[in-house]
Design an enzyme around this catalytic site. Sequence first.
Site, PDB file in Angstrom:
ATOM      1  N   ASP A  34       0.857  -1.270  -0.133  1.00 24.32           N
ATOM      2  CA  ASP A  34      -0.027  -0.066   0.055  1.00 24.32           C
ATOM      3  C   ASP A  34       0.895   1.445   0.060  1.00 24.32           C
ATOM      4  O   ASP A  34       2.225   1.153   0.494  1.00 24.32           O
ATOM      5  CB  ASP A  34      -0.955  -0.128   1.291  1.00 24.32           C
ATOM      6  CG  ASP A  34      -2.088   1.256   1.123  1.00 24.32           C
ATOM      7  OD1 ASP A  34      -2.221   1.406   0.255  1.00 24.32           O
ATOM      8  OD2 ASP A  34      -2.559   1.301   2.250  1.00 24.32           O
ATOM      9  N   HIS A  51       3.500   3.430  -8.543  1.00 27.62           N
ATOM     10  CA  HIS A  51       3.088   2.135  -8.944  1.00 27.62           C
ATOM     11  C   HIS A  51       4.631   1.371  -9.442  1.00 27.62           C
ATOM     12  O   HIS A  51       5.022   0.344  -9.156  1.00 27.62           O
ATOM     13  CB  HIS A  51       2.070   1.874  -9.770  1.00 27.62           C
ATOM     14  CG  HIS A  51       0.833   2.104  -9.141  1.00 27.62           C
ATOM     15  ND1 HIS A  51       0.378   1.921  -7.989  1.00 27.62           N
ATOM     16  CD2 HIS A  51      -0.210   3.087  -9.698  1.00 27.62           C
ATOM     17  CE1 HIS A  51      -0.600   2.246  -7.749  1.00 27.62           C
ATOM     18  NE2 HIS A  51      -1.233   3.183  -8.800  1.00 27.62           N
ATOM     19  N   LEU A 145      11.466 -20.396  -4.219  1.00 27.33           N
ATOM     20  CA  LEU A 145       9.996 -19.633  -3.725  1.00 27.33           C
ATOM     21  C   LEU A 145       8.881 -19.672  -4.580  1.00 27.33           C
ATOM     22  O   LEU A 145       8.990 -19.706  -5.801  1.00 27.33           O
ATOM     23  CB  LEU A 145      10.731 -18.080  -3.771  1.00 27.33           C
ATOM     24  CG  LEU A 145       9.584 -17.214  -3.252  1.00 27.33           C
ATOM     25  CD1 LEU A 145       9.282 -17.151  -1.981  1.00 27.33           C
ATOM     26  CD2 LEU A 145      10.081 -15.778  -3.788  1.00 27.33           C
TER      27      LEU A 145
END
Length: 274
Positions: A34, A51, A145
């Site tokens: 956020d 962004h 991962l």
Amino acid sequence: MARGPQQATGEDKKAQEILQSTGEIPRHIAIIMDGNGRWAKKRGMPRIAGHSEGVESVRDTVEACGQLGVQFLTLYAFSTENWKRPAEEVSLLMRLLLKALKDETDRLHRNNVRLQAIGDIAALPREVQDELSEDIGKTGSNTGLTLTLALSYSGRWDLTRAIKKLAADLQAGKISETAISDELVTEYLSTAGIPDPDLLIRTSGEFRISNFLLWQLAYSEIFITEKHWPAFRRDELYAAIRDYQKRERRFGMVSEQLQKDTAFGRFMKSVTGS
Ligand code: FPP
């Protein structure tokens, strides 16, 4: 050639080794990224610049998680509610996502990362869907991962979809009512096969779950940082893990039950067998 995360070096390697020696590395970290807009606004830049810088944070976080031995990383990249943003921002976000997928997949693959996506993927632009399915296919047999992108996702969407599928299977006689359990519900969610997050990180100082993994976060430890997502780098990830290592996860039990070496712990072990 065997693939694996490119190893950290120098001070960073030391920081990772310390973390690995001081306690458990969370198996699954989930992040609510956020503050991209606020980060950009503070600098007099358009929201998309936030962004865009956020993609750098994603890259650094994914790399550090792989090096540390985190097994699952789930990123809340676009929520069901994010569709309500101005059309221009949604379109720029989709273009950025497409570009990031195109630019980063080779690096993910070299680092043995397996890419996955959860959410209403059919709602994404066709090109994003196609790129995602190509990248997921390409990295599908990697063993390092597991990076899961939550896209057009919300916890309520996930639960509603699970309930619909469960109801259909019940009606078709594939399952019985008595078979419905915590574990079975888990299998109907989009995260089936992924363990619940041990640690939830939220950036930008908000104390909310914002419709993220509502079922899966039941016992996750929560770390909230004031940093906006574009300013989040591995040092803050390490701070979150250090904080996590100090927590005592009781899962509804009492402290003594978790300390197997106490008389009470040994008594509980003799009673429960574990
Ligand atoms: C929240 O900040 C962030 C988002 C809605 C999008 C996150 C997307 C990225 C980091 C880029 C693409 C991701 C990947 C996985 C390659 P906000 O816009 O809500 O910030 P604000 O609360 O300050 O307005």
